[in-house]
Scaffold this active site. Structure first.
Site, PDB file in Angstrom:
ATOM      1  NE  ARG A  15      -2.561  -1.553   3.374  1.00  2.29           N
ATOM      2  CZ  ARG A  15      -3.166  -1.967   4.266  1.00  2.29           C
ATOM      3  NH1 ARG A  15      -4.116  -1.476   4.555  1.00  2.29           N
ATOM      4  NH2 ARG A  15      -2.402  -2.475   4.922  1.00  2.29           N
ATOM      5  CG  ASN A 374      34.486  44.827   4.776  1.00  6.26           C
ATOM      6  OD1 ASN A 374      34.133  44.831   6.165  1.00  6.26           O
ATOM      7  ND2 ASN A 374      34.686  45.164   3.965  1.00  6.26           N
ATOM      8  CB  THR A 420      35.890  49.585  -4.709  1.00  6.29           C
ATOM      9  OG1 THR A 420      35.719  49.666  -3.323  1.00  6.29           O
ATOM     10  CG2 THR A 420      34.805  49.508  -4.927  1.00  6.29           C
TER      11      THR A 420
END
Length: 467
Positions: A15, A374, A420
């Site tokens: 089942r 960072n 950056t």
């Protein structure tokens, strides 16, 4: 006296409508038969048998060599299954028979069953008093509360069907009595099978004593025959798990929407917000806030760490860490204490040292980030060349500016400063400043003419395309 356990796990469970054996389907993080075996190991059986049939390899895979296997080549009923083990049993022992699809059964109830069998020198039956006995075998008793027989649903009269004390199918037998009763079994019943329940009548006929032991919680005898019952058992076990954690000092804001697997450990005064899913062998320290909507898998977390709307897999996080929202920490990562892993950050197979910050929209893969570093917004450690993964090393107290690409393998020294927008391809020594970007060129008034040119090209293209 020797104690022997027999777990019946030969039936496929048709089942379930599955390619997998019924008993290897998971409940709260592990196969249901593993729950049973772990509880029976607490009982301390001298020998523990598992009766297997078709798909036995799946059962063996999850249990390994923790049990002794006996093959039931034809599935002719529960009594027939126990007959396969009977020649290996000692007559002067206690034999407990139970099932691989009852993951909620607790060792305390089996210990009570055995204790009663030993003290009364009886066969004992684990039973439950339920509101709706449909589908269960009924316990027929005399005025002295001795069990006379057990009647299956299909064979029960209307009066017998109204009885609320039901059979779990779990027994503790005096083994000699069991062996003799097994020899007398026939398949003369509605199921056309050799039923273990019929042993009760044969033991009674031989002047044996049969007693019932009623479980404190009817959930203990709940079994699984289909996916609906699987979901029901999962919900009941989850409720038990959450109750245990709350009693141990964990705050769970919304238990109905919190999912904690059975091996998870959580320290006092931690809080689980709604939508948490804690899986595997996850360990959470004290004073943490987890959630809302957090998934942790096989992850170890220190104290006072906060995780929101994030996924952490097979990693370690220290104390006072902040993660999320929407962070993804992948396997093999080690996040030090007092670290911030912010929104839309992905970390994979990397070390992030104490006090460092990876705050926004960054990918750190196959890297070692030192302490107090960072890592700016949009930083990517470019670790894959199409064939191999390469490592990035970043020393303590470095600053990685926003939108930096680090083309691994690269070593960035202590105290370095990466400007950056740089694309870093070479090593950077301690305290060095690195900038790697093209010089800006500005052409006065050029944008106006450029727009006119682009519009003309667009219009010509549209005409060719018939737009």
């Amino acid at each position: 006296m020797e104690k022997v356990g027999i777990i019946l796990a030969a039936g496929l469970g048709k089942r379930m409508n599955s390619k997998r054996h019924k008993v290897v389907h998971h409940v709260c993080g592990k196969p249901m038969i593993v729950h049973i075996v772990e509880q029976m190991q607490v009982v301390g059986f001298d020998r523990l048998f598992v009766v297997v049939g078709r798909l036995e390899d799946q059962v063996r895979e999850v249990l390994g060599d923790s049990v002794t296997y006996v093959k039931q080549s034809e599935q002719l009923g529960t009594g027939h299954a126990v007959q396969q083990v009977a020649p290996q049993l000692n007559a002067d022992s206690i034999t407990v028979v139970l099932y691989g699809d009852c993951p909620l059964l607790r060792h305390e109830e089996v210990e009570r069953l055995i204790d009663e069998a030993v003290s009364a020198h009886a066969t004992t039956v684990l039973t439950a008093v339920v509101d709706d006995p449909y589908g269960y075998g009924r316990i027929i008793q005399d005025a002295e509360a001795n069990v006379l027989r057990i009647v299956e649903e299909k064979d029960a009269t209307c009066d017998e069907q109204s009885i609320s004390e039901v059979n779990s199918g779990i027994y503790a037998f005096q083994t000699g009595e069991l062996q003799r009763a097994l020899q007398k079994l026939t398949a003369d019943n509605a199921q056309g099978e050799y039923l273990l329940t019929d042993c009760v009548q044969h033991i009674r006929a031989d002047q044996g004593i049969v007693r019932s032991v009623v479980v404190a919680d009817p959930d203990d005898i709940a079994n699984v025959n289909d996916r609906i019952q699987l979901a029901s058992v999962e919900a009941r076990m989850r409720r038990r798990i959450l109750t245990r954690h709350m009693k141990n000092g964990v705050t769970i804001i919304d238990p109905a929407n919190t999912y904690v697997e059975s091996d998870v450990l959580i320290g006092r005064d931690s809080i689980l917000q709604p939508g948490c899913t804690l899986e595997g062998r996850t360990v959470i320290g004290e004073d943490c806030v987890v959630g809302p909507h957090v998934r942790l898998v096989d992850t170890v977390i220190g104290d006072a760490t906060h995780i929101a709307s994030s996924v952490v897999l097979e990693s370690e996080l220290g104390d006072h860490v902040s993660v999320g929202p929407f962070a993804y920490i992948r396997p093999g990562s080690h996040i030090g204490s007092h670290v911030k892993v912010g929104d839309f950050v992905e970390i994979k197979n990397s070390i992030v040292g104490t006090g460092s910050k990876v705050s926004h929209l960054a990918y750190v893969g196959d890297s070692e980030i030192g302490q107090r570093v960072n890592v700016g917004c949009g930083v990517v450690t470019v670790n894959y060349d199409g064939f191999r993964k390469h490592k990035t090393m970043v020393g303590d107290d470095s600053f990685i500016g926003s939108n930096v690409n680090i083309i691994a393998p690269v070593n960035i020294g202590k105290g370095a400063y990466i400007a950056t927008g740089s694309t870093i391809t070479d090593d950077v020594a301690d305290d060095d400043f690195a900038i790697a970007r093209a010089r800006q060129t500005t052409k006065p008034g050029y944008a106006k003419g450029l727009r006119v040119k682009l519009k003309r090209l667009h219009d010509e293209e549209a005409m060719r395309d018939g737009r």
